[in-house]
Design a protein around this motif. Structure first.
Motif, PDB file in Angstrom:
ATOM      1  N   GLU A  62       0.703  -1.268   0.136  1.00 38.02           N
ATOM      2  CA  GLU A  62       0.155   0.018  -0.009  1.00 38.02           C
ATOM      3  C   GLU A  62       0.913   1.291   0.220  1.00 38.02           C
ATOM      4  OE1 GLU A  62      -2.436  -0.588   3.365  1.00 38.02           O
ATOM      5  OE2 GLU A  62      -0.685  -0.785   4.655  1.00 38.02           O
ATOM      6  N   ALA A  63       0.182   2.178  -0.835  1.00 36.41           N
ATOM      7  CA  ALA A  63       0.806   3.522  -0.957  1.00 36.41           C
ATOM      8  C   ALA A  63      -0.630   4.384  -0.624  1.00 36.41           C
ATOM      9  CB  ALA A  63       1.701   3.954  -1.793  1.00 36.41           C
ATOM     10  N   GLN A  64      -0.698   4.921   0.487  1.00 37.87           N
ATOM     11  CA  GLN A  64      -2.239   5.277   0.736  1.00 37.87           C
ATOM     12  C   GLN A  64      -2.252   7.039   0.944  1.00 37.87           C
ATOM     13  OE1 GLN A  64      -2.995   3.595   4.817  1.00 37.87           O
ATOM     14  NE2 GLN A  64      -4.420   2.025   3.471  1.00 37.87           N
ATOM     15  N   THR A  65      -3.185   7.478   0.401  1.00 41.09           N
ATOM     16  CA  THR A  65      -3.662   8.760   0.627  1.00 41.09           C
ATOM     17  C   THR A  65      -4.986   8.674   1.076  1.00 41.09           C
ATOM     18  OG1 THR A  65      -2.342   9.400  -1.166  1.00 41.09           O
ATOM     19  CG2 THR A  65      -4.182  11.067  -0.492  1.00 41.09           C
ATOM     20  N   VAL A  66      -5.090   9.332   2.371  1.00 43.98           N
ATOM     21  CA  VAL A  66      -6.389   8.940   3.056  1.00 43.98           C
ATOM     22  C   VAL A  66      -7.088  10.436   3.544  1.00 43.98           C
ATOM     23  CG1 VAL A  66      -7.851   7.846   4.808  1.00 43.98           C
ATOM     24  CG2 VAL A  66      -5.775   6.615   3.829  1.00 43.98           C
ATOM     25  N   PHE A  67      -8.422  10.348   3.176  1.00 41.11           N
ATOM     26  CA  PHE A  67      -9.192  11.668   3.728  1.00 41.11           C
ATOM     27  C   PHE A  67     -10.462  10.965   4.734  1.00 41.11           C
ATOM     28  CE2 PHE A  67     -13.389  13.724   1.943  1.00 41.11           C
ATOM     29  CZ  PHE A  67     -13.715  14.504   2.777  1.00 41.11           C
ATOM     30  N   ALA A  68     -10.227  11.173   6.176  1.00 41.59           N
ATOM     31  CA  ALA A  68     -11.074  10.688   6.921  1.00 41.59           C
ATOM     32  C   ALA A  68     -11.907  11.489   7.911  1.00 41.59           C
ATOM     33  CB  ALA A  68     -10.366   9.469   7.703  1.00 41.59           C
ATOM     34  N   LEU A 100     -15.132   7.198   8.918  1.00 38.29           N
ATOM     35  CA  LEU A 100     -15.618   7.380   7.691  1.00 38.29           C
ATOM     36  C   LEU A 100     -14.299   7.885   6.730  1.00 38.29           C
ATOM     37  CD1 LEU A 100     -18.946   9.085   8.107  1.00 38.29           C
ATOM     38  CD2 LEU A 100     -18.599   6.556   8.285  1.00 38.29           C
ATOM     39  N   ALA A 101     -14.258   7.232   5.687  1.00 39.48           N
ATOM     40  CA  ALA A 101     -13.196   7.523   5.001  1.00 39.48           C
ATOM     41  C   ALA A 101     -13.239   7.208   3.555  1.00 39.48           C
ATOM     42  CB  ALA A 101     -11.718   6.992   5.337  1.00 39.48           C
ATOM     43  N   PHE A 102     -12.409   7.954   2.431  1.00 29.22           N
ATOM     44  CA  PHE A 102     -11.771   7.890   1.304  1.00 29.22           C
ATOM     45  C   PHE A 102     -10.216   7.085   1.411  1.00 29.22           C
ATOM     46  CE2 PHE A 102     -15.317  10.602  -0.465  1.00 29.22           C
ATOM     47  CZ  PHE A 102     -15.793   9.705  -1.548  1.00 29.22           C
ATOM     48  N   LEU A 118     -13.115  14.988  -3.422  1.00 38.22           N
ATOM     49  CA  LEU A 118     -13.930  13.892  -2.549  1.00 38.22           C
ATOM     50  C   LEU A 118     -14.740  14.670  -1.515  1.00 38.22           C
ATOM     51  CD1 LEU A 118     -10.846  11.622  -1.999  1.00 38.22           C
ATOM     52  CD2 LEU A 118     -12.296  11.503  -3.888  1.00 38.22           C
ATOM     53  N   ARG A 119     -15.844  13.993  -1.216  1.00 36.87           N
ATOM     54  CA  ARG A 119     -16.909  14.647  -0.116  1.00 36.87           C
ATOM     55  C   ARG A 119     -17.462  13.535   0.542  1.00 36.87           C
ATOM     56  NH1 ARG A 119     -21.824  18.308  -2.446  1.00 36.87           N
ATOM     57  NH2 ARG A 119     -22.699  16.177  -2.937  1.00 36.87           N
ATOM     58  N   ILE A 120     -17.388  13.826   1.975  1.00 39.54           N
ATOM     59  CA  ILE A 120     -18.342  12.845   2.781  1.00 39.54           C
ATOM     60  C   ILE A 120     -19.312  13.824   3.437  1.00 39.54           C
ATOM     61  CG2 ILE A 120     -18.174  11.639   4.792  1.00 39.54           C
ATOM     62  CD1 ILE A 120     -15.192  10.935   4.149  1.00 39.54           C
ATOM     63  N   ARG A 121     -20.697  13.275   3.350  1.00 39.36           N
ATOM     64  CA  ARG A 121     -21.633  14.237   4.043  1.00 39.36           C
ATOM     65  C   ARG A 121     -22.981  13.198   4.746  1.00 39.36           C
ATOM     66  NH1 ARG A 121     -25.845  14.884  -0.351  1.00 39.36           N
ATOM     67  NH2 ARG A 121     -25.332  13.389  -2.061  1.00 39.36           N
ATOM     68  N   GLU A 122     -23.554  13.834   5.766  1.00 37.68           N
ATOM     69  CA  GLU A 122     -24.478  13.233   6.457  1.00 37.68           C
ATOM     70  C   GLU A 122     -25.851  14.020   6.367  1.00 37.68           C
ATOM     71  OE1 GLU A 122     -27.486  11.785   8.901  1.00 37.68           O
ATOM     72  OE2 GLU A 122     -26.456  13.731   9.214  1.00 37.68           O
ATOM     73  N   THR A 123     -26.715  13.365   5.772  1.00 37.59           N
ATOM     74  CA  THR A 123     -28.065  13.928   5.502  1.00 37.59           C
ATOM     75  C   THR A 123     -29.039  12.984   5.520  1.00 37.59           C
ATOM     76  OG1 THR A 123     -29.362  15.481   4.158  1.00 37.59           O
ATOM     77  CG2 THR A 123     -27.808  14.152   3.099  1.00 37.59           C
ATOM     78  N   LEU A 182     -11.052  15.937  11.290  1.00 37.52           N
ATOM     79  CA  LEU A 182     -10.666  15.647  10.145  1.00 37.52           C
ATOM     80  C   LEU A 182      -9.143  15.282  10.044  1.00 37.52           C
ATOM     81  CD1 LEU A 182     -11.466  15.649   7.067  1.00 37.52           C
ATOM     82  CD2 LEU A 182     -10.983  18.040   7.007  1.00 37.52           C
ATOM     83  N   ASP A 183      -8.977  14.181   9.289  1.00 39.61           N
ATOM     84  CA  ASP A 183      -7.529  13.585   9.339  1.00 39.61           C
ATOM     85  C   ASP A 183      -7.150  13.263   7.893  1.00 39.61           C
ATOM     86  OD1 ASP A 183      -5.143  12.671  10.004  1.00 39.61           O
ATOM     87  OD2 ASP A 183      -5.950  10.676  10.935  1.00 39.61           O
ATOM     88  N   LEU A 184      -6.119  13.956   7.580  1.00 39.72           N
ATOM     89  CA  LEU A 184      -5.759  13.952   6.083  1.00 39.72           C
ATOM     90  C   LEU A 184      -4.263  13.294   6.055  1.00 39.72           C
ATOM     91  CD1 LEU A 184      -6.901  17.415   4.805  1.00 39.72           C
ATOM     92  CD2 LEU A 184      -8.462  15.290   4.997  1.00 39.72           C
ATOM     93  N   TYR A 185      -4.073  11.840   5.781  1.00 42.01           N
ATOM     94  CA  TYR A 185      -2.753  11.443   6.066  1.00 42.01           C
ATOM     95  C   TYR A 185      -2.352  10.311   4.755  1.00 42.01           C
ATOM     96  CZ  TYR A 185      -5.138   7.072   7.248  1.00 42.01           C
ATOM     97  OH  TYR A 185      -5.592   5.785   7.477  1.00 42.01           O
TER      98      TYR A 185
END
Length: 280
Positions: A75-81, A91-93, A128-133, A169-172
């Protein structure tokens, strides 16, 4: 309630700002982007404090650079969580350039057996977008940050509504091995064109007519300070001249006695008078 949609950063000041007080792993702001080094066996990320709420809100961003595989074998990860205080619940991309996938994840204990996995495209998944509705969590992607395509919809996990002012928000980035490079994030909750200036040109021909009506304006001067208001009213003054001519009569009143009705009679002198010429 601090909705996560109110967290905004375009990273243009090249300074890791106070919103990212939990940043780790040697991250930096470079060229107007948030840069996370992707080092074998190490995590590096931009992380906020756990003070945000995702319920009834959303968070989106741009991923201009996903960490390339560069010799990584797993893995070489780019994560938006969006994370909570419970480790591994998020919750993550998750972009993995070794497998060339992007996963929409609802993790518990760091895993999601029902994650939706797509073939990763840097162009198709640039935003990228994460939403709750409406009782659901949605994962959306976009090419331009304007038109969105839904990739996964899931009934809202209980922790999302319970974690009021308790999300971060964690961008790693992370790699298991291989050569160091980096991932970059940009434009958190702000469109890329928010500070753009657009120029337009027009071709004019000789003797063309101007259709706009002329507007008369009065220019006044005032001494202004920052954020002051101008309350002076302008006054238009006109000066006119006129040539005037006039005639007059001068009348004088006299108190002289009117002698038109006086008759003077002359007679012979009487005794007792001294008479001189011409009466002798």
């Amino acid at each position: 309630m601090a909705l996560i949609s109110t967290l905004v950063d375009n990273f243009n000041d090249n300074i890791v700002g106070p919103d990212w007080g939990n940043a780790y792993g040697g991250v930096s702001e470079t060229g107007g982007r948030a840069r996370c080094p992707c080092v074998a066996g190490n995590y590096a990320g931009y992380q906020t404090a756990k003070v945000w709420t995702l319920a009834g809100s959303s968070v989106y961003l741009q991923v201009p650079v996903a960490a390339a595989a560069n010799g990584a074998t797993v893995e070489a990860q780019t994560v938006f969580a969006v994370i909570t205080a419970t480790a591994g619940t998020n919750l993550a991309f998750n972009i993995n350039t070794v497998a060339n996938t992007i996963r929409c994840e609802s993790n518990v204990g760091y895993t999601d057996g029902a994650a939706v996995s797509l073939t990763y495209s840097a162009a198709t998944h640039a935003w990228l977008r994460i939403r709750e509705t409406g009782g659901n969590v949605l994962w959306d992607t976009s090419t331009d940050g304007s038109t969105w395509t839904n990739r996964r919809t899931l009934a809202t996990p209980a922790w999302v509504t319970a974690a009021v002012d308790a999300c971060a928000l964690d961008l790693y980035s992370y790699r298991n091995n291989g050569t160091t490079n980096y991932a970059e994030f940009d434009n958190v909750n702000t469109p890329a064109s928010s500070a753009s200036v657009y120029f337009a040109s027009a071709a004019l021909t000789a003797d063309s007519a101007q259709t706009a009506s002329a507007t008369r304006s009065i220019v006044v001067s005032a001494s202004l300070t920052a954020d002051s208001s101008l309350d002076a009213a302008s006054i238009q003054a006109a000066t006119a001249s006129a040539a005037l001519a006039g005639s007059s009569e001068l009348g004088a009143k006299t108190d002289a006695v009117d002698t038109d009705d006086i008759t003077v009679q002359l007679s012979e002198p009487r005794g007792g008078w001294t008479v001189s010429q011409p009466w002798i």
